[in-house]
Design a protein around this motif. Sequence first.
Motif, PDB file in Angstrom:
ATOM      1  N   LYS A  14       0.879 -19.102   5.674  1.00 46.57           N
ATOM      2  CA  LYS A  14       1.348 -19.557   4.362  1.00 46.57           C
ATOM      3  C   LYS A  14       0.708 -18.734   3.229  1.00 46.57           C
ATOM      4  O   LYS A  14       1.363 -18.409   2.244  1.00 46.57           O
ATOM      5  CB  LYS A  14       1.062 -21.047   4.162  1.00 46.57           C
ATOM      6  N   GLN A  17       2.363 -15.424   3.218  1.00 44.85           N
ATOM      7  CA  GLN A  17       3.716 -15.600   2.691  1.00 44.85           C
ATOM      8  C   GLN A  17       3.670 -15.671   1.166  1.00 44.85           C
ATOM      9  O   GLN A  17       4.487 -15.042   0.482  1.00 44.85           O
ATOM     10  CB  GLN A  17       4.327 -16.874   3.272  1.00 44.85           C
ATOM     11  N   ARG A  18       2.697 -16.404   0.618  1.00 47.37           N
ATOM     12  CA  ARG A  18       2.544 -16.515  -0.833  1.00 47.37           C
ATOM     13  C   ARG A  18       2.251 -15.136  -1.432  1.00 47.37           C
ATOM     14  O   ARG A  18       2.848 -14.733  -2.429  1.00 47.37           O
ATOM     15  CB  ARG A  18       1.414 -17.486  -1.180  1.00 47.37           C
ATOM     16  N   SER A  20       2.988 -12.254  -0.157  1.00 49.57           N
ATOM     17  CA  SER A  20       4.201 -11.444   0.010  1.00 49.57           C
ATOM     18  C   SER A  20       5.196 -11.728  -1.108  1.00 49.57           C
ATOM     19  O   SER A  20       5.820 -10.808  -1.652  1.00 49.57           O
ATOM     20  CB  SER A  20       4.823 -11.732   1.376  1.00 49.57           C
ATOM     21  N   GLU A  21       5.344 -12.992  -1.470  1.00 56.03           N
ATOM     22  CA  GLU A  21       6.261 -13.356  -2.550  1.00 56.03           C
ATOM     23  C   GLU A  21       5.779 -12.792  -3.887  1.00 56.03           C
ATOM     24  O   GLU A  21       6.583 -12.334  -4.705  1.00 56.03           O
ATOM     25  CB  GLU A  21       6.423 -14.877  -2.611  1.00 56.03           C
ATOM     26  N   GLU A  22       4.454 -12.802  -4.115  1.00 56.01           N
ATOM     27  CA  GLU A  22       3.906 -12.226  -5.341  1.00 56.01           C
ATOM     28  C   GLU A  22       4.162 -10.720  -5.385  1.00 56.01           C
ATOM     29  O   GLU A  22       4.551 -10.173  -6.420  1.00 56.01           O
ATOM     30  CB  GLU A  22       2.398 -12.485  -5.430  1.00 56.01           C
ATOM     31  N   ALA A  24       6.524  -9.086  -3.811  1.00 53.38           N
ATOM     32  CA  ALA A  24       7.963  -8.879  -3.991  1.00 53.38           C
ATOM     33  C   ALA A  24       8.347  -9.029  -5.464  1.00 53.38           C
ATOM     34  O   ALA A  24       9.164  -8.258  -5.978  1.00 53.38           O
ATOM     35  CB  ALA A  24       8.754  -9.852  -3.118  1.00 53.38           C
ATOM     36  N   ALA A  25       7.751 -10.006  -6.148  1.00 51.67           N
ATOM     37  CA  ALA A  25       8.045 -10.205  -7.573  1.00 51.67           C
ATOM     38  C   ALA A  25       7.544  -9.020  -8.392  1.00 51.67           C
ATOM     39  O   ALA A  25       8.225  -8.565  -9.321  1.00 51.67           O
ATOM     40  CB  ALA A  25       7.406 -11.506  -8.066  1.00 51.67           C
ATOM     41  N   GLU A  26       6.356  -8.505  -8.064  1.00 47.72           N
ATOM     42  CA  GLU A  26       5.828  -7.334  -8.763  1.00 47.72           C
ATOM     43  C   GLU A  26       6.705  -6.109  -8.529  1.00 47.72           C
ATOM     44  O   GLU A  26       6.978  -5.337  -9.455  1.00 47.72           O
ATOM     45  CB  GLU A  26       4.397  -7.026  -8.306  1.00 47.72           C
ATOM     46  N   GLU A  28       9.896  -6.105  -7.843  1.00 49.92           N
ATOM     47  CA  GLU A  28      11.149  -6.313  -8.578  1.00 49.92           C
ATOM     48  C   GLU A  28      10.944  -6.004 -10.064  1.00 49.92           C
ATOM     49  O   GLU A  28      11.819  -5.401 -10.702  1.00 49.92           O
ATOM     50  CB  GLU A  28      11.645  -7.745  -8.377  1.00 49.92           C
TER      51      GLU A  28
END
Length: 91
Positions: A14, A17-18, A20-22, A24-26, A28
Amino acid sequence: MSTMNIEKNIKDFKELQRMSEEIAAEMEAIKDKIKAEMSERGTDEIITGEYKIRYKTVKSSRFDTKAFKEAHKDLYSAFVKDNITTRFTIA
């Protein structure tokens, strides 16, 4: 594997995963900056150093399954194929 080990693995998963999401946002956000610069320059391609960046409209054609199913239910049923997959989730 013990329950404690499973729970530790889940917590580690988890957290990754968190992260990874951060990331991915950076990524983008950086991509949006590059696209904004390209729009400002009025170009769909930039070559800089070892990189070639393109931001172009791409046209593609796809089969409209929903419309075909509505128009030709019997034919659709004759060709539909079941697909079985295994799903892994952590809630």
